[in-house]
Design an enzyme around this catalytic site. Structure first.
Site, PDB file in Angstrom:
ATOM      1  N   SER A  29      -7.095   2.186  -3.551  1.00  0.00           N
ATOM      2  CA  SER A  29      -5.891   2.828  -2.942  1.00  0.00           C
ATOM      3  C   SER A  29      -5.210   3.415  -3.984  1.00  0.00           C
ATOM      4  CB  SER A  29      -5.330   1.940  -2.098  1.00  0.00           C
ATOM      5  OG  SER A  29      -6.117   0.653  -1.776  1.00  0.00           O
ATOM      6  N   GLU A  70       0.575  -1.106  -0.415  1.00  0.00           N
ATOM      7  CA  GLU A  70      -0.165   0.303   0.317  1.00  0.00           C
ATOM      8  C   GLU A  70       1.120   1.476   0.219  1.00  0.00           C
ATOM      9  OE1 GLU A  70      -3.779  -0.080   0.873  1.00  0.00           O
ATOM     10  OE2 GLU A  70      -3.229   1.848   0.131  1.00  0.00           O
ATOM     11  N   ASP A 114       0.668   3.789  -3.171  1.00  0.00           N
ATOM     12  CA  ASP A 114       0.460   5.348  -2.667  1.00  0.00           C
ATOM     13  C   ASP A 114       1.875   6.653  -3.406  1.00  0.00           C
ATOM     14  OD1 ASP A 114      -1.249   4.240  -1.500  1.00  0.00           O
ATOM     15  OD2 ASP A 114      -1.021   5.249  -0.254  1.00  0.00           O
TER      16      ASP A 114
END
Ligand SMILES: *[C@@H]1O[C@H](CO)[C@@H](O)[C@H](O)[C@H]1NC(C)=O
Ligand SMILES: *[C@@H]1O[C@H](CO)[C@@H](O)[C@H](O)[C@H]1NC(C)=O
Ligand SMILES: *[C@@H]1O[C@H](CO)[C@@H](O)[C@H](O)[C@H]1NC(C)=O
Ligand SMILES: *[C@@H]1O[C@H](CO)[C@@H](O)[C@H](O)[C@H]1NC(C)=O
Ligand SMILES: *[C@@H]1O[C@H](CO)[C@@H](O)[C@H](O)[C@H]1NC(C)=O
Length: 564
Positions: A476, A271, A275
């Protein structure tokens, strides 16, 4: 009558009856993935966060509406942290009352924020358990990460109720990350691996959204940020490798400028890598910050901790993207209302907050054995953030038009009313698809509807722990992609001497889909029951609760957002 009550009875009455719950509707159950370790010893130190009642919340909301409405004379006249502080700072009485209440229990080790509406205090478990009646602290562990929480609710003395919104560090468990591995779990792409599809890379995104080599940041003091709340770190070497593999066609930075919080040395998280790598690919050549907070103390709530930080830093990046979400129904109304106020505080400062809409479509909540409803997610459902959904290419092997990614989170809040800025768009949708809407018992047509817009969320390449990994998917991914593009627009606005975009929604909805690629095909998932059979809402022309207004056509969006 009262004077006739014997004194002891009165005392008994005040201690036994006159207390109340700030978070009566907070889910206090321990999530199944956390294992119980044991009771916390009375002498152990904990940190609790007290959210003090603010002043002028109504005025704050009105101010945000004016500052973010492009047709208002106040548009873009953002406030400094100092000004926000003098608006919302709790009354002297509230500040004094809470401090005295804490002091009377021997709690003196407290830190406040610039806005004086949070107090973070350390105390022993024993003191905390007398301060907040009814709680019992236990230690829980998941994947080597331990937290301290209470699975019984707290109440506080009646006189304290009116001075506090809630107390942080008692109930809410750190959430799991959004599910980035849907492809491996459902096998959607297992068989297509042999088809040699390249997947989404910065070059593919920049091609789809019409970013040219000249569309990179150029202003010295523009900046953007991603926030992480899991035990997850991005790795500088992963980012560098990612950029050397995928960043050849555009000017970019290969380093994060600032890490706020503790950047651990452990394994990189998917994650976190995702990002950072993607916000720096669309928001290329723009200074990037990472806020990372796995929880300094076992009793902290990492997301709340980030909110407290924002309220305490006068210099912040203009755009923040966040992939955190919890079920609305698991959180107390008091908590969500207060966090929503914190979003307004950021908005009046000109800060854009972008949240992933979630990866479970409309979601599903089992109400009874037979009855289900959709399950909105917070903060995606807050009216004062911009929520980003997900899409896939129609033809997965080509830069083609986009359709719904079936995981794209969307729906209607049960907590927040539909804000004025979206009423006509949402009601238009409800009317135009009335015949094919899911049953009314599944959702709430009067609530804030989300997402607001979308971007590709399927089949990304991510470098993590030095290894390029394909098939990474989820909102995400789409959220930092949109965040980077808003940062680029901020960059051009700053160059022109215009204020930054700030809270985008009122302006976004006034565009009525102009400058965005409308997504009109596909439905997202929901309850696997007889009534809806796994289907939530469906995309439709104009706004819809699956992909919002659609995905950005960057040059067109830049042009309309540079007008004033
Ligand atoms: C807020 O920042 C000040 C320094 O600017 C610091 O002293 C204080 O401890 C911070 N508050 C919190 C809650 O971290
Ligand atoms: C942007 O992309 C779309 C679709 O890829 C294309 O049709 C359009 O001509 C491009 N250029 C502009 C300036 O919109
Ligand atoms: C990248 O940004 C810096 C300012 O941070 C600027 O001086 C430089 O010209 C930018 N590069 C390009 C290609 O615009
Ligand atoms: C950015 O730079 C401009 C010009 O140097 C200055 O006026 C402005 O205040 C700066 N903004 C921030 C956020 O530092
Ligand atoms: C529907 O949403 C409104 C606020 O938008 C709320 O007042 C109401 O309680 C919600 N209904 C249900 C069934 O949750």
């Amino acid at each position: 009558m009262k004077t006739l009550l014997p004194f002891t009875l009165l005392l008994l009455f005040t201690t036994l009856v006159c207390s109340g719950y700030l978070e009566y509707d907070q889910d206090v159950l321990v999530p199944v993935d956390w294992a119980h370790v044991g009771r916390v010893s009375p002498t152990e130190e904990l940190e609790l966060t007290f959210a003090l009642k603010q002043q002028n919340v109504g005025l704050l909301e009105k101010t945000l509406r004016l500052l973010s409405d492009p047709d208002s004379a106040q548009y873009g006249k953002y406030l400094s942290l100092e000004e926000v502080s003098s608006l919302v700072r709790p009354t002297e009485l509230t500040q004094k009352f809470v401090r005295q209440w804490l002091q009377s229990h021997g709690v003196t080790n407290c830190q406040t924020t610039h806005t004086q509406d949070f107090l973070q205090c350390t105390m022993t478990a024993k003191v905390a358990e007398t301060l907040l009646q009814g709680i019992k602290f236990h230690r829980f562990i998941r994947d080597g990460h331990s937290v301290v929480r209470s699975s019984s609710p707290y109440s506080v003395h009646e006189t304290v109720l009116e001075h506090l919104d809630f107390v942080g560090g008692v109930h809410r468990f750190p959430p799991r990350g959004l599910d980035l591995s849907k492809t491996s779990s459902n096998g959607k792409h297992k068989n297509s691996m042999a088809w040699l599809h390249l997947g989404v890379t910065p070059a593919i995104l920049r091609a789809r959204y019409n970013l040219t080599a000249a569309d990179v940041g150029s202003v010295q003091n523009n900046s953007q940020a991603v926030a992480q709340f899991l035990e997850q770190y991005y790795h500088p070497a992963d980012l560098a490798e990612f950029m050397s593999m995928f960043g050849r066609s555009f000017q970019h930075l290969s380093k994060v400028d600032q890490v706020v919080g503790t950047q651990g040395a452990g394994k990189a998280g998917m994650e976190a890598s995702l990002d950072v790598e993607y916000i720096m690919s669309t928001g290329a050549n723009i200074s990037t910050w990472v806020f990372t907070n796995p929880g300094r103390h076992e009793s902290q709530e990492p997301f709340l901790q980030w909110m407290v930080l924002l309220s305490n830093m006068s210099n912040l990046p203009w755009v923040h993207t966040i992939s955190y979400g919890d079920d609305e129904d698991s959180l107390s109304t008091a908590y969500m209302m207060r966090i929503n106020t914190e979003f307004m505080k950021a908005g009046v400062r000109g800060i854009s907050l972008l949240f992933a809409s979630g990866d479970s479509g409309a979601g599903c909540r089992h109400l009874t054995k037979e009855a289900n409803s959709f399950r909105p997610s917070f903060p995606a459902s807050s009216p004062y953030v911009t929520t980003v959904g997900g899409t896939s290419f129609k033809n997965p092997f080509k830069v083609s038009y986009e359709v719904t990614d079936y995981i794209s989170g969307g729906g209607f809040s049960n907590v927040f009313k539909m804000p004025e800025y979206q009423a006509s768009a949402v009601n238009g949708y409800l009317k135009s698809v009335a015949a094919s809407l899911p049953p009314q018992t599944y959702f709430n047509t009067t609530g804030r509807a989300y997402p607001d817009m979308a971007a590709l969320s399927d089949n990304y390449w991510v470098v993590t722990n030095r290894v390029p990994i394909p098939w990474v998917s989820g909102t995400s991914a789409s959220t930092p992609v949109v965040g980077g593009m808003l940062s680029l627009i901020n960059d051009r606005r700053l160059l022109k001497g215009l204020p930054v975009l700030g809270f985008l929604n009122p302006r976004l909805y006034k565009l009525k889909g102009q400058a965005l690629f409308d997504v009109t095909e596909g439905c997202h998932l929901s309850c696997l029951d007889e009534q809806v059979q796994g289907k939530g809402f469906c995309a439709a022309p104009s706004w819809d609760p699956v992909t919002g207004w659609g995905t950005p056509n960057y040059p067109a969006l830049l042009a309309v957002l540079l007008e004033k």
